[in-house]
Design an enzyme around this catalytic site. Structure first.
Site, PDB file in Angstrom:
ATOM      1  N   SER A  20      -1.676   4.048  -0.343  1.00 59.89           N
ATOM      2  CA  SER A  20      -3.105   3.976  -0.653  1.00 59.89           C
ATOM      3  C   SER A  20      -3.437   2.865  -1.643  1.00 59.89           C
ATOM      4  O   SER A  20      -4.354   3.005  -2.448  1.00 59.89           O
ATOM      5  CB  SER A  20      -3.561   5.316  -1.242  1.00 59.89           C
ATOM      6  OG  SER A  20      -2.762   5.636  -2.381  1.00 59.89           O
ATOM      7  N   TRP A  63      -4.291  -2.599   0.500  1.00 61.75           N
ATOM      8  CA  TRP A  63      -4.146  -2.726   1.957  1.00 61.75           C
ATOM      9  C   TRP A  63      -4.212  -1.354   2.617  1.00 61.75           C
ATOM     10  O   TRP A  63      -4.826  -1.189   3.669  1.00 61.75           O
ATOM     11  CB  TRP A  63      -2.859  -3.461   2.263  1.00 61.75           C
ATOM     12  CG  TRP A  63      -2.549  -3.780   3.708  1.00 61.75           C
ATOM     13  CD1 TRP A  63      -1.309  -3.817   4.259  1.00 61.75           C
ATOM     14  CD2 TRP A  63      -3.449  -4.141   4.769  1.00 61.75           C
ATOM     15  NE1 TRP A  63      -1.379  -4.176   5.581  1.00 61.75           N
ATOM     16  CE2 TRP A  63      -2.684  -4.386   5.925  1.00 61.75           C
ATOM     17  CE3 TRP A  63      -4.835  -4.285   4.844  1.00 61.75           C
ATOM     18  CZ2 TRP A  63      -3.246  -4.742   7.146  1.00 61.75           C
ATOM     19  CZ3 TRP A  63      -5.413  -4.651   6.068  1.00 61.75           C
ATOM     20  CH2 TRP A  63      -4.621  -4.871   7.199  1.00 61.75           C
ATOM     21  N   GLY A  64      -3.588  -0.365   2.000  1.00 61.48           N
ATOM     22  CA  GLY A  64      -3.672   0.981   2.551  1.00 61.48           C
ATOM     23  C   GLY A  64      -5.099   1.490   2.626  1.00 61.48           C
ATOM     24  O   GLY A  64      -5.509   2.131   3.599  1.00 61.48           O
ATOM     25  N   PHE A  75      10.017   1.651  -1.840  1.00 57.47           N
ATOM     26  CA  PHE A  75       9.791   3.098  -1.930  1.00 57.47           C
ATOM     27  C   PHE A  75       9.935   3.812  -0.581  1.00 57.47           C
ATOM     28  O   PHE A  75       9.794   5.026  -0.499  1.00 57.47           O
ATOM     29  CB  PHE A  75       8.400   3.391  -2.506  1.00 57.47           C
ATOM     30  CG  PHE A  75       8.176   2.822  -3.873  1.00 57.47           C
ATOM     31  CD1 PHE A  75       9.068   3.071  -4.906  1.00 57.47           C
ATOM     32  CD2 PHE A  75       7.073   2.022  -4.141  1.00 57.47           C
ATOM     33  CE1 PHE A  75       8.873   2.544  -6.176  1.00 57.47           C
ATOM     34  CE2 PHE A  75       6.864   1.482  -5.405  1.00 57.47           C
ATOM     35  CZ  PHE A  75       7.762   1.746  -6.425  1.00 57.47           C
ATOM     36  N   LYS A 118       5.778  -5.183   4.472  1.00 59.82           N
ATOM     37  CA  LYS A 118       6.337  -6.525   4.597  1.00 59.82           C
ATOM     38  C   LYS A 118       7.542  -6.682   3.676  1.00 59.82           C
ATOM     39  O   LYS A 118       7.411  -7.051   2.517  1.00 59.82           O
ATOM     40  CB  LYS A 118       5.250  -7.553   4.317  1.00 59.82           C
ATOM     41  CG  LYS A 118       4.130  -7.454   5.354  1.00 59.82           C
ATOM     42  CD  LYS A 118       2.977  -8.377   5.123  1.00 59.82           C
ATOM     43  CE  LYS A 118       1.981  -8.254   6.283  1.00 59.82           C
ATOM     44  NZ  LYS A 118       0.806  -9.116   6.124  1.00 59.82           N
ATOM     45  N   ALA A 122      -6.260  -8.058   2.302  1.00 56.48           N
ATOM     46  CA  ALA A 122      -6.955  -6.767   2.277  1.00 56.48           C
ATOM     47  C   ALA A 122      -8.434  -6.849   1.896  1.00 56.48           C
ATOM     48  O   ALA A 122      -9.280  -6.231   2.564  1.00 56.48           O
ATOM     49  CB  ALA A 122      -6.209  -5.797   1.354  1.00 56.48           C
ATOM     50  N   LYS A 133       7.082 -14.684   4.914  1.00 53.65           N
ATOM     51  CA  LYS A 133       5.940 -15.523   4.541  1.00 53.65           C
ATOM     52  C   LYS A 133       5.556 -15.324   3.086  1.00 53.65           C
ATOM     53  O   LYS A 133       5.015 -16.234   2.448  1.00 53.65           O
ATOM     54  CB  LYS A 133       4.756 -15.270   5.480  1.00 53.65           C
ATOM     55  CG  LYS A 133       4.276 -13.815   5.537  1.00 53.65           C
ATOM     56  CD  LYS A 133       3.206 -13.498   4.524  1.00 53.65           C
ATOM     57  CE  LYS A 133       2.827 -12.034   4.546  1.00 53.65           C
ATOM     58  NZ  LYS A 133       1.750 -11.712   3.608  1.00 53.65           N
TER      59      LYS A 133
END
Length: 350
Positions: A11, A14-15, A98, A121, A155, A206
Site C-alpha cells: 500500500s 504505487w500500491g 519483504f 521490481k 505512480a 532499469k
C-alpha cells in the site's frame, strides 16, 4: 464463472495508485469481480492515528499518495492473513526484500486456485551467485501461478490519470484477458506478452540505470550525457538478459516494460533522484531514504547490490562496467566524478 475477489498486498504510492484502478475496474466489470478490494497495509501511526483507520475514513493514502481519492470499495486491512485468505487474485506491490517473509505468512492460508500478479521490481540472490525472480519466489512459496505487470508507470502520474502504457506478462491467453479486464483503463493501456522473465528483469534493472542518470544530473551535465547512460544501460540490460534468462526475447525490450520504463525512470523516478542526491550529499543510502521517501525504500541500490553479487561470482564485472560503477558509487567506493570515465571507456560490444 464465479466472481473473483481481489487482494492488493502492499500500500505504498504505487500500491495505492494501482488500488485506485482496481477499485474502479471491479465495479465496472461487476459480472467478473467481487466489489470489495482488500488492501493489506502495514500498520503505522500517522499524526497520532492508525494509518489504516485514516485511509478507510478519508479514502486516501494520506502518507504515501496524498491528494488522490481511492474508491470506497478499497478497504485497508492491517492483518495480512485476514486480507488475503479469500482472494482469487493476489496483487503484490511492495519492496522486494519483504516478499519472502510476506509469502511465508500467507502460505497456509490462501486459496489453492489463486493467481498472483507481481508489480515488484527486483530479484533475490543466493550465495552461489544465482538469482531468483520475485514472481518465481512467489510461485515457489505459495504454489500458485504468478504473472507480472511492469511498465513506464510513475505512480503519481498514473494516479492523476495521465496516459501511459504497461506490459502484463502471463503464461496463458486466459490469464491475460482476465488481468487486462482488471487493470486496463482509457489512460492505462495494457499489452499482454508471454515473456514473464524478461519483463520482470527489465523492471528491476532499469532502476539501476536510473541511478546513473541521476548521477549525471547531480554533476550538472546535460541531455547528451544522460542519453549515453540510457543507451549503454540498455545495452547492459539486453546483455544481462541474454546471458542469464533462458528464452529472453529481444522484442520484449521494446515494450513499455523495457525502453519506455527506462526512459521514464531515468527522467522522473525516485532512483534518478537518489543518483542526483548521492553526488550532492555524503549521507548513506539509508539516511537519504529517511529524508526523501518518508519510510519507503529505494529499490535501485538493492538491485545494484544483487547484480554486483551475481556478476562477481561469475567473474563478469568487466562486461558490465555501468552496473558495476553505479553499485560502487552507491556504497561510496567510487567517486561519482569517475562515472564519466566508465561511459568514455565502455565497450561497444558486450
Amino acid at each position: 464463472m464465479s466472481k473473483k475477489s481481489v487482494c492488493i498486498v502492499g500500500s505504498g504510492n504505487w500500491g495505492s495508485a494501482i488500488a485506485k484502478i482496481i477499485g474502479e475496474n471491479v465495479t465496472q466489470h461487476s459480472e467478473m469481480f467481487e466489489s470489495r478490494v482488500n488492501m493489506y497495509m502495514y500498520e503505522e501511526t500517522f499524526e497520532g492515528q492508525k494509518l489504516t483507520e485514516v485511509v478507510n475514513r478519508e479514502h486516501e493514502n494520506v502518507k504515501y499518495l496524498p491528494g488522490i481519492k481511492l474508491p470506497e470499495n478499497v478497504v485497508a486491512i492491517p492483518d495480512l492473513v485476514e486480507a488475503s485468505k479469500n482472494a482469487d487474485l493476489l496483487i503484490f506491490v511492495m519492496p522486494h526484500q519483504f516478499v519472502r517473509g510476506t509469502c511465508k505468512t500467507m502460505q497456509e492460508h490462501i486459496k489453492d486456485s489463486a493467481l498472483a500478479v507481481s508489480l515488484i521490481k527486483g530479484f533475490d540472490t543466493a550465495a552461489d551467485g544465482s538469482f531468483l525472480m520475485i514472481s518465481k519466489m512467489i510461485e515457489d512459496i505459495l504454489s500458485i501461478d504468478c504473472c507480472v505487470l511492469m511498465g513506464a508507470n510513475l505512480a503519481p502520474e498514473v494516479a492523476e490519470e495521465q496516459f501511459c502504457e504497461t506490459t502484463i506478462g502471463c503464461k496463458t491467453e486466459e490469464q491475460g484477458e482476465l488481468l487486462k479486464s482488471l487493470f486496463e483503463k482509457p489512460y492505462f493501456r495494457c499489452s499482454v506478452v508471454m515473456d514473464i522473465p524478461t519483463i520482470e528483469m527489465c523492471g528491476a534493472l532499469k532502476n539501476v540505470v536510473a541511478i546513473g542518470a541521476g548521477i549525471v544530473d547531480g554533476m550538472g551535465l546535460g541531455h547528451n550525457t544522460k542519453a549515453a547512460v540510457l543507451r549503454l544501460g540498455l545495452m547492459e540490460m539486453v546483455a544481462f538478459g541474454e546471458h542469464f534468462i533462458d528464452g529472453c526475447k529481444e522484442e520484449t525490450f521494446f515494450e513499455s516494460c523495457g525502453v519506455a520504463d527506462l526512459v521514464a525512470t531515468c527522467h522522473g523516478g525516485r532512483n534518478r533522484l537518489l543518483g542526483e542526491t548521492v553526488v550532492k550529499s555524503d549521507k548513506t543510502i539509508r539516511q537519504l531514504e529517511k529524508e526523501i521517501l518518508r519510510g519507503q525504500s529505494f529499490q535501485g541500490p538493492l538491485v545494484a547490490k544483487d547484480i554486483f553479487k551475481v556478476l562477481s561470482q561469475k567473474n563478469m564485472l568487466e562486461r558490465f562496467p555501468l552496473f558495476t560503477a553505479i553499485y560502487r558509487i552507491c556504497v561510496r567506493e567510487m567517486d561519482p566524478k569517475d562515472f564519466i570515465n566508465c561511459l568514455r571507456h565502455h565497450p561497444e560490444h558486450l
